[in-house]
Scaffold this motif. Structure first.
Motif, PDB file in Angstrom:
ATOM      1  N   GLU A 199       0.759  -1.032   0.140  1.00 40.61           N
ATOM      2  CA  GLU A 199      -0.090  -0.049   0.003  1.00 40.61           C
ATOM      3  C   GLU A 199       0.846   1.284  -0.129  1.00 40.61           C
ATOM      4  O   GLU A 199       1.566   1.314   1.041  1.00 40.61           O
ATOM      5  CB  GLU A 199      -0.984   0.000   1.431  1.00 40.61           C
ATOM      6  N   PRO A 200       0.812   2.140  -0.995  1.00 38.42           N
ATOM      7  CA  PRO A 200       1.545   3.367  -1.022  1.00 38.42           C
ATOM      8  C   PRO A 200       1.387   4.307   0.298  1.00 38.42           C
ATOM      9  O   PRO A 200       0.119   4.290   0.583  1.00 38.42           O
ATOM     10  CB  PRO A 200       1.067   4.010  -2.261  1.00 38.42           C
ATOM     11  N   HIS A 201       2.265   4.740   0.807  1.00 36.66           N
ATOM     12  CA  HIS A 201       1.893   5.633   1.808  1.00 36.66           C
ATOM     13  C   HIS A 201       2.026   7.009   1.460  1.00 36.66           C
ATOM     14  O   HIS A 201       3.073   7.483   0.958  1.00 36.66           O
ATOM     15  CB  HIS A 201       3.094   5.492   2.861  1.00 36.66           C
ATOM     16  N   VAL A 202       0.901   7.637   1.410  1.00 39.09           N
ATOM     17  CA  VAL A 202       0.745   9.101   1.169  1.00 39.09           C
ATOM     18  C   VAL A 202       0.681  10.223   2.143  1.00 39.09           C
ATOM     19  O   VAL A 202      -0.087   9.958   3.231  1.00 39.09           O
ATOM     20  CB  VAL A 202      -0.506   9.119   0.279  1.00 39.09           C
ATOM     21  N   LEU A 228      -9.952  21.639   7.010  1.00 44.01           N
ATOM     22  CA  LEU A 228     -10.340  20.193   7.922  1.00 44.01           C
ATOM     23  C   LEU A 228     -11.139  19.359   6.869  1.00 44.01           C
ATOM     24  O   LEU A 228     -10.817  18.059   6.989  1.00 44.01           O
ATOM     25  CB  LEU A 228     -10.927  20.495   9.003  1.00 44.01           C
ATOM     26  N   ILE A 229     -12.039  19.886   6.344  1.00 42.46           N
ATOM     27  CA  ILE A 229     -13.066  18.870   5.673  1.00 42.46           C
ATOM     28  C   ILE A 229     -12.427  18.597   4.366  1.00 42.46           C
ATOM     29  O   ILE A 229     -12.473  17.202   3.918  1.00 42.46           O
ATOM     30  CB  ILE A 229     -14.294  19.802   4.905  1.00 42.46           C
ATOM     31  N   ASP A 230     -11.298  19.353   3.605  1.00 36.98           N
ATOM     32  CA  ASP A 230     -10.596  18.779   2.651  1.00 36.98           C
ATOM     33  C   ASP A 230      -9.637  17.657   2.888  1.00 36.98           C
ATOM     34  O   ASP A 230      -9.436  16.676   2.202  1.00 36.98           O
ATOM     35  CB  ASP A 230      -9.781  19.831   2.001  1.00 36.98           C
ATOM     36  N   ARG A 231      -9.028  17.647   4.227  1.00 30.98           N
ATOM     37  CA  ARG A 231      -8.158  16.543   4.722  1.00 30.98           C
ATOM     38  C   ARG A 231      -9.050  15.311   4.857  1.00 30.98           C
ATOM     39  O   ARG A 231      -8.253  14.308   4.611  1.00 30.98           O
ATOM     40  CB  ARG A 231      -7.684  17.109   6.214  1.00 30.98           C
ATOM     41  N   LYS A 232     -10.185  15.511   5.315  1.00 27.40           N
ATOM     42  CA  LYS A 232     -11.022  14.512   5.645  1.00 27.40           C
ATOM     43  C   LYS A 232     -11.238  13.391   4.393  1.00 27.40           C
ATOM     44  O   LYS A 232     -11.298  12.377   4.279  1.00 27.40           O
ATOM     45  CB  LYS A 232     -12.120  14.574   6.417  1.00 27.40           C
ATOM     46  N   LEU A 233     -11.575  14.526   3.424  1.00 29.48           N
ATOM     47  CA  LEU A 233     -12.119  14.046   2.016  1.00 29.48           C
ATOM     48  C   LEU A 233     -10.953  13.317   1.177  1.00 29.48           C
ATOM     49  O   LEU A 233     -11.102  12.110   0.989  1.00 29.48           O
ATOM     50  CB  LEU A 233     -12.482  15.204   1.250  1.00 29.48           C
ATOM     51  N   VAL A 234      -9.818  13.760   1.121  1.00 29.43           N
ATOM     52  CA  VAL A 234      -8.445  13.423   0.595  1.00 29.43           C
ATOM     53  C   VAL A 234      -8.108  12.150   1.372  1.00 29.43           C
ATOM     54  O   VAL A 234      -7.700  11.241   0.447  1.00 29.43           O
ATOM     55  CB  VAL A 234      -7.489  14.378   0.251  1.00 29.43           C
ATOM     56  N   LYS A 272     -12.089  14.143  -7.280  1.00 24.06           N
ATOM     57  CA  LYS A 272     -13.048  13.060  -7.199  1.00 24.06           C
ATOM     58  C   LYS A 272     -12.380  11.808  -7.283  1.00 24.06           C
ATOM     59  O   LYS A 272     -11.249  11.566  -7.200  1.00 24.06           O
ATOM     60  CB  LYS A 272     -13.662  13.240  -8.584  1.00 24.06           C
ATOM     61  N   HIS A 273     -13.223  10.481  -7.142  1.00 22.35           N
ATOM     62  CA  HIS A 273     -12.436   9.417  -6.862  1.00 22.35           C
ATOM     63  C   HIS A 273     -11.867   8.859  -8.125  1.00 22.35           C
ATOM     64  O   HIS A 273     -10.694   8.471  -8.191  1.00 22.35           O
ATOM     65  CB  HIS A 273     -13.596   8.364  -6.673  1.00 22.35           C
ATOM     66  N   SER A 274     -12.348   9.187  -9.330  1.00 21.26           N
ATOM     67  CA  SER A 274     -11.543   8.960 -10.583  1.00 21.26           C
ATOM     68  C   SER A 274     -10.232   9.548 -10.642  1.00 21.26           C
ATOM     69  O   SER A 274      -9.436   9.312 -11.318  1.00 21.26           O
ATOM     70  CB  SER A 274     -12.437   9.246 -12.009  1.00 21.26           C
ATOM     71  N   ASP A 275     -10.185  10.864 -10.081  1.00 21.54           N
ATOM     72  CA  ASP A 275      -8.652  11.709  -9.965  1.00 21.54           C
ATOM     73  C   ASP A 275      -7.719  11.021  -9.379  1.00 21.54           C
ATOM     74  O   ASP A 275      -6.538  10.636  -9.799  1.00 21.54           O
ATOM     75  CB  ASP A 275      -9.100  13.022  -9.532  1.00 21.54           C
ATOM     76  N   VAL A 276      -8.357  10.448  -7.903  1.00 24.25           N
ATOM     77  CA  VAL A 276      -7.343   9.568  -7.107  1.00 24.25           C
ATOM     78  C   VAL A 276      -6.914   8.223  -7.796  1.00 24.25           C
ATOM     79  O   VAL A 276      -5.940   7.986  -7.697  1.00 24.25           O
ATOM     80  CB  VAL A 276      -7.974   9.289  -6.029  1.00 24.25           C
ATOM     81  N   LYS A 277      -7.951   7.878  -8.563  1.00 18.59           N
ATOM     82  CA  LYS A 277      -7.800   6.284  -9.071  1.00 18.59           C
ATOM     83  C   LYS A 277      -6.654   6.721 -10.232  1.00 18.59           C
ATOM     84  O   LYS A 277      -5.706   5.874 -10.285  1.00 18.59           O
ATOM     85  CB  LYS A 277      -8.826   5.821  -9.761  1.00 18.59           C
ATOM     86  N   LEU A 287      -7.918   8.521  -0.660  1.00 19.77           N
ATOM     87  CA  LEU A 287      -7.048   7.824  -0.841  1.00 19.77           C
ATOM     88  C   LEU A 287      -6.999   6.622  -0.284  1.00 19.77           C
ATOM     89  O   LEU A 287      -6.473   5.344  -0.793  1.00 19.77           O
ATOM     90  CB  LEU A 287      -5.533   8.713  -0.204  1.00 19.77           C
ATOM     91  N   LYS A 288      -7.900   6.465   1.144  1.00 17.28           N
ATOM     92  CA  LYS A 288      -7.687   5.042   1.450  1.00 17.28           C
ATOM     93  C   LYS A 288      -8.905   4.133   0.782  1.00 17.28           C
ATOM     94  O   LYS A 288      -8.508   2.934   0.694  1.00 17.28           O
ATOM     95  CB  LYS A 288      -8.446   5.093   2.819  1.00 17.28           C
ATOM     96  N   LYS A 289      -9.722   4.861   0.093  1.00 11.68           N
ATOM     97  CA  LYS A 289     -10.543   3.946  -0.989  1.00 11.68           C
ATOM     98  C   LYS A 289      -9.824   3.371  -2.058  1.00 11.68           C
ATOM     99  O   LYS A 289     -10.158   2.418  -2.607  1.00 11.68           O
ATOM    100  CB  LYS A 289     -11.566   4.729  -1.380  1.00 11.68           C
ATOM    101  N   SER A 290      -8.533   4.098  -2.158  1.00 12.59           N
ATOM    102  CA  SER A 290      -7.765   3.502  -3.432  1.00 12.59           C
ATOM    103  C   SER A 290      -6.559   2.763  -2.729  1.00 12.59           C
ATOM    104  O   SER A 290      -5.266   2.691  -3.302  1.00 12.59           O
ATOM    105  CB  SER A 290      -7.224   4.606  -4.225  1.00 12.59           C
ATOM    106  N   SER A 291      -6.847   2.300  -1.654  1.00 13.48           N
ATOM    107  CA  SER A 291      -5.793   1.271  -0.922  1.00 13.48           C
ATOM    108  C   SER A 291      -4.291   2.048  -0.635  1.00 13.48           C
ATOM    109  O   SER A 291      -3.564   1.383  -0.967  1.00 13.48           O
ATOM    110  CB  SER A 291      -5.629   0.046  -1.914  1.00 13.48           C
ATOM    111  N   CYS A 292      -4.338   3.178  -0.091  1.00 19.88           N
ATOM    112  CA  CYS A 292      -3.236   3.795   0.277  1.00 19.88           C
ATOM    113  C   CYS A 292      -3.219   4.073   1.700  1.00 19.88           C
ATOM    114  O   CYS A 292      -4.215   4.292   2.369  1.00 19.88           O
ATOM    115  CB  CYS A 292      -2.965   5.485  -0.361  1.00 19.88           C
TER     116      CYS A 292
END
Lengths: 151, 148
Positions: free
Chosen positions: B16-19, B26-32, B134-139, B36-41
């Motif tokens: 799992e990459p460590h990012v 705060l909201i943006d931190r939670k979102l990102v 968005k999810h697609s950006d992170v993927k 990232l966790k959803k993309s297995s990071c």
């Protein structure tokens, strides 16, 4: 009310929030991120948004109440609010922030105060709508149903 | 056959990459973090540039410290507009570091300003992404990182 009716109300309500521009696609992104490992994700993020927004609106009120308004500070607060509202999909609040930033650039206190009023109204509206939405979700779950996914 | 150790930016499919995600909102931190966790990071967050540098072992008083967090981080994703130190300034500090200069740095911004984008890319940013993410950006980002 039986589960089917509750679910239909939910779907209709959600659709109206998108149609009326209260929410945009980013809110759907939040919903898609919610999963079994974090079933309260949307409520958590939205709760943070409520807290953050109320703090910023207070800060804005105080900043604009100063004899010599620090427009850079006002703009910084609006920038934060714009960011948060954009990230949760609160479209109308975000749009108000865009206008607000123009008033900051012009250093127009009167216009800024009007913008602040507008944002407060939009914020209260979307807060109310989202709380209603969450209540509907709770009712569905309490009645033993699943929350419909609205694309 | 030549043997060489993999650089911090190439990861095998099982790991799992460590990012490190940096954002003052705060909201943006939670979102990102969730994206990232959803993309297995694996994710570490920091609320500003200084905290990020401290985590990476590049802080003001860390010259002789044994902090080796930096070598475990596979990617840094940072907001551009932050009070104190901007994402651009953070990018520069990372690129100036002999230990961390090869770690990919992604800049995020809510504003689409071509001169800003060029400035970051010229300084060596891996990518510039528009917020909200968005999810697609992170993927897409994850794929790039895995070089797939």
């Amino acid at each position: 009310m039986e589960v089917g009716q509750l679910q239909r109300s939910f779907v209709e309500y959600m659709a109206s929030l998108f149609r009326e521009g209260f929410l945009d696609g980013q809110f759907s992104q939040l919903q898609q991120l919610q999963d079994d490992s974090n079933p309260e994700f949307v409520v958590e993020v939205v709760s943070l948004f409520f807290e953050d927004s109320e703090r910023l609106l207070n800060d804005l009120t105080m900043a604009l109440d100063q004899p010599n308004v620090d427009f850079k500070q006002v703009d910084a607060h609006v920038h934060q609010l714009k960011g948060s509202s954009s990230s949760v999909g609160a479209q109308r609040v975000k749009n108000c922030c865009v206008l607000f930033r123009n008033c900051c650039e012009e250093q127009n206190t009167e216009a800024c105060l009007r913008c602040l009023q507008q944002i407060k109204q939009e914020y209260l509206l979307v807060k109310n709508k989202l709380q209603t939405l969450f209540e509907l979700e709770q009712q569905i779950v309490a009645a033993g149903g699943a929350i419909p996914m609205v694309q | 056959m030549d043997f060489y150790s993999s650089s911090s930016s190439t990861i095998s499919a099982q790991e799992e990459p460590h990012v490190l995600a940096v954002d003052d909102n705060l909201i943006d931190r939670k979102l990102v973090e969730k994206l990232l966790k959803k993309s297995s990071c694996k994710v570490t967050t920091a609320e500003n540039g200084l905290r990020a540098l401290e985590y990476l072992g590049l802080g003001a008083n860390q010259e002789n410290s044994t902090n080796n967090n930096g070598s475990k981080v596979n990617m840094i994703i940072t907001d551009y507009c932050m009070p104190g130190m901007t994402g651009y300034e953070l990018l520069k500090k990372i690129k100036e570091s002999s230990i961390l200069k090869d770690v990919p740095v992604v800049i995020m911004s809510s504003e689409n300003i071509p001169t800003r984008i060029d400035q970051c890319m010229e300084e060596g940013a891996q990518m510039f992404m528009l917020k909200p993410l968005k999810h697609s950006d992170v993927k897409r980002l994850r794929c790039q990182l895995m070089q797939c």
